[in-house]
Design a protein around this motif. Structure first.
Motif, PDB file in Angstrom:
ATOM      1  N   GLY A  50      42.732  36.252  41.340  1.00  0.00           N
ATOM      2  CA  GLY A  50      42.217  37.329  42.176  1.00  0.00           C
ATOM      3  C   GLY A  50      40.936  37.869  41.586  1.00  0.00           C
ATOM      4  O   GLY A  50      40.750  37.881  40.366  1.00  0.00           O
ATOM      5  N   SER A  51      40.054  38.356  42.449  1.00  0.00           N
ATOM      6  CA  SER A  51      38.685  38.639  42.019  1.00  0.00           C
ATOM      7  C   SER A  51      38.126  39.903  42.646  1.00  0.00           C
ATOM      8  O   SER A  51      38.705  40.485  43.569  1.00  0.00           O
ATOM      9  CB  SER A  51      37.805  37.434  42.393  1.00  0.00           C
ATOM     10  OG  SER A  51      36.433  37.719  42.311  1.00  0.00           O
ATOM     11  N   ARG A  52      36.964  40.292  42.135  1.00  0.00           N
ATOM     12  CA  ARG A  52      36.212  41.379  42.771  1.00  0.00           C
ATOM     13  C   ARG A  52      35.722  40.987  44.151  1.00  0.00           C
ATOM     14  O   ARG A  52      35.305  41.855  44.926  1.00  0.00           O
ATOM     15  CB  ARG A  52      35.018  41.774  41.894  1.00  0.00           C
ATOM     16  CG  ARG A  52      35.413  42.543  40.634  1.00  0.00           C
ATOM     17  CD  ARG A  52      34.191  43.043  39.884  1.00  0.00           C
ATOM     18  NE  ARG A  52      33.527  44.111  40.614  1.00  0.00           N
ATOM     19  CZ  ARG A  52      32.449  44.758  40.189  1.00  0.00           C
ATOM     20  NH1 ARG A  52      31.913  44.428  39.018  1.00  0.00           N
ATOM     21  NH2 ARG A  52      31.912  45.712  40.903  1.00  0.00           N
ATOM     22  N   ASP A  53      35.761  39.688  44.470  1.00  0.00           N
ATOM     23  CA  ASP A  53      35.377  39.266  45.823  1.00  0.00           C
ATOM     24  C   ASP A  53      36.505  39.458  46.832  1.00  0.00           C
ATOM     25  O   ASP A  53      36.356  39.101  48.005  1.00  0.00           O
ATOM     26  CB  ASP A  53      34.869  37.824  45.829  1.00  0.00           C
ATOM     27  CG  ASP A  53      35.929  36.790  45.425  1.00  0.00           C
ATOM     28  OD1 ASP A  53      37.132  37.118  45.416  1.00  0.00           O
ATOM     29  OD2 ASP A  53      35.539  35.647  45.111  1.00  0.00           O
ATOM     30  N   ALA A  54      37.643  40.006  46.378  1.00  0.00           N
ATOM     31  CA  ALA A  54      38.804  40.347  47.213  1.00  0.00           C
ATOM     32  C   ALA A  54      39.591  39.131  47.693  1.00  0.00           C
ATOM     33  O   ALA A  54      40.534  39.265  48.463  1.00  0.00           O
ATOM     34  CB  ALA A  54      38.394  41.213  48.409  1.00  0.00           C
ATOM     35  N   THR A  92      38.350  44.696  45.225  1.00  0.00           N
ATOM     36  CA  THR A  92      38.831  43.978  44.043  1.00  0.00           C
ATOM     37  C   THR A  92      40.353  43.846  43.981  1.00  0.00           C
ATOM     38  O   THR A  92      41.080  44.817  44.196  1.00  0.00           O
ATOM     39  CB  THR A  92      38.359  44.710  42.776  1.00  0.00           C
ATOM     40  OG1 THR A  92      36.938  44.813  42.813  1.00  0.00           O
ATOM     41  CG2 THR A  92      38.779  43.977  41.524  1.00  0.00           C
ATOM     42  N   ILE A  93      40.822  42.643  43.648  1.00  0.00           N
ATOM     43  CA  ILE A  93      42.237  42.435  43.325  1.00  0.00           C
ATOM     44  C   ILE A  93      42.393  42.636  41.818  1.00  0.00           C
ATOM     45  O   ILE A  93      41.817  41.901  41.019  1.00  0.00           O
ATOM     46  CB  ILE A  93      42.706  41.024  43.725  1.00  0.00           C
ATOM     47  CG1 ILE A  93      42.588  40.835  45.241  1.00  0.00           C
ATOM     48  CG2 ILE A  93      44.153  40.788  43.269  1.00  0.00           C
ATOM     49  CD1 ILE A  93      42.859  39.416  45.709  1.00  0.00           C
ATOM     50  N   ASN A  94      43.151  43.649  41.433  1.00  0.00           N
ATOM     51  CA  ASN A  94      43.300  44.008  40.025  1.00  0.00           C
ATOM     52  C   ASN A  94      44.470  43.328  39.322  1.00  0.00           C
ATOM     53  O   ASN A  94      44.443  43.143  38.103  1.00  0.00           O
ATOM     54  CB  ASN A  94      43.452  45.524  39.881  1.00  0.00           C
ATOM     55  CG  ASN A  94      42.154  46.264  40.142  1.00  0.00           C
ATOM     56  OD1 ASN A  94      41.086  45.832  39.730  1.00  0.00           O
ATOM     57  ND2 ASN A  94      42.240  47.398  40.845  1.00  0.00           N
ATOM     58  N   ARG A  95      45.515  42.974  40.077  1.00  0.00           N
ATOM     59  CA  ARG A  95      46.695  42.406  39.432  1.00  0.00           C
ATOM     60  C   ARG A  95      47.489  41.566  40.430  1.00  0.00           C
ATOM     61  O   ARG A  95      47.548  41.893  41.627  1.00  0.00           O
ATOM     62  CB  ARG A  95      47.593  43.517  38.873  1.00  0.00           C
ATOM     63  CG  ARG A  95      48.657  43.048  37.886  1.00  0.00           C
ATOM     64  CD  ARG A  95      48.084  42.390  36.648  1.00  0.00           C
ATOM     65  NE  ARG A  95      47.183  43.258  35.937  1.00  0.00           N
ATOM     66  CZ  ARG A  95      47.521  44.045  34.925  1.00  0.00           C
ATOM     67  NH1 ARG A  95      48.771  44.067  34.512  1.00  0.00           N
ATOM     68  NH2 ARG A  95      46.614  44.785  34.329  1.00  0.00           N
ATOM     69  N   ILE A  96      48.105  40.499  39.912  1.00  0.00           N
ATOM     70  CA  ILE A  96      48.990  39.624  40.692  1.00  0.00           C
ATOM     71  C   ILE A  96      50.288  39.483  39.905  1.00  0.00           C
ATOM     72  O   ILE A  96      50.249  39.225  38.703  1.00  0.00           O
ATOM     73  CB  ILE A  96      48.370  38.226  40.902  1.00  0.00           C
ATOM     74  CG1 ILE A  96      46.955  38.317  41.465  1.00  0.00           C
ATOM     75  CG2 ILE A  96      49.257  37.374  41.800  1.00  0.00           C
ATOM     76  CD1 ILE A  96      46.179  37.008  41.373  1.00  0.00           C
TER      77      ILE A  96
END
Length: 298
Positions: free
Chosen positions: A197-201, A224-228
């Protein structure tokens, strides 16, 4: 799917960045921008136990497997070790003046991801630095271990994921994974896939057995995706995002099942920085709003 908010844990005085399961059922640790590391018990949101107070932000806390030692990554001051049974500090490793973004373990090694792009490998028995892995000039933001293939995946702020050999520590592969910083990654429980996951969503799924070929590319969030995080039974995936939401996905098809947000579930009003499963029905989420929410997932 029914998701119900069952509790809110407050007490932190700044953003909450890190969550980790505790040694006992129903317990967990949290840490954040206030430098406080707190142990909590489900059902007792007003009885947090302060384990440590450090003078800078904490982005990562992780229990060393098969021990009661909690490793704390302090911003600009290295790693601190707390014995959670004796409730006292038992060691400190001044390995860096950079931010520590992630900690993980494999056998007798600890891996520490730093803001200067270095991944420090520490011998946990001797508590001594064994190796510095320098593969980028930009921050190493997240780590994941694949014990089956004996590989270490590291996500960087240069938009890439690098795969290292856990035995030789050689760099095996560079994946140009995203169009912005990689903030989150995890292997599936069967180690068939690597999720990033990234700041590119975007949430991307990479097929490990096919040389990390791209399996799916999902526009998963607005920001942004911060955690998976996978549920313990491997059936669900939770993602936490700067767009203030937690999303739940089917781990087999990667189909979106539920959006947990403020409008629909009295969720967080600011960025969701971390998500953590305590069991198959209990999900935690931590936020810039200084709180930790507890969700029942049916």
């Amino acid at each position: 799917m029914i998701v119900t908010k069952i509790d809110t844990f407050g007490g932190h005085r700044d953003c909450v960045y890190a969550l980790a399961p505790g040694t006992d059922p129903g317990t967990f640790f949290s840490a954040g921008g206030d430098g406080q590391v707190v142990r909590w018990q489900l059902g007792k949101p007003d009885q947090g136990e302060l384990l440590a107070k450090v003078p800078a932000s904490v982005y990562s806390v992780t229990l060393q497997p098969d021990t009661s030692l909690l490793w704390i990554g302090q911003n600009y001051d290295g790693v601190h070790l707390i014995d959670t049974l004796r409730k006292e500090a038992v060691g400190s490793l001044n390995i860096t003046t950079s931010a520590i973004f992630a900690l993980d373990f494999y056998k007798n090694d600890a891996f520490v991801a730093l803001g200067d792009g270095v991944v420090v490998v520490i011998d946990t028995e001797n508590r001594a630095v064994r190796r510095h892995l320098k593969a980028s000039d930009q921050a190493a933001r997240c780590l994941a271990i694949n014990p089956v293939e004996r590989e270490l995946a590291v996500g960087y702020s240069d938009n890439s994921v690098r795969i290292f050999d856990l035995t030789t520590l050689d760099l095996n592969r560079v994946i140009p994974a995203h169009t912005n910083s990689v903030f989150a990654l995890t292997y599936s429980p069967d180690y068939r896939y690597l999720l990033t996951g990234s700041r590119d969503a975007h949430l991307k799924v990479w097929d490990v057995e096919k040389g990390y070929a791209l399996h799916q590319d999902i526009v998963a969030h607005l920001f942004t995706i911060n955690r998976i995080a996978y549920s313990p039974d491997g059936r669900l995936i939770a993602t936490g995002s700067m767009d203030k939401s937690v999303k739940l996905w089917d781990a087999e098809t990667f189909r979106l099942l539920k959006v947990v947000d403020r409008a629909r579930h009295a969720g967080h009003g600011t960025s969701v920085n971390s998500v953590c499963w305590l069991d198959n029905q209990t999900l935690l989420s931590a936020s810039d709003d200084r709180t930790i929410s507890v969700w029942n997932v049916q």
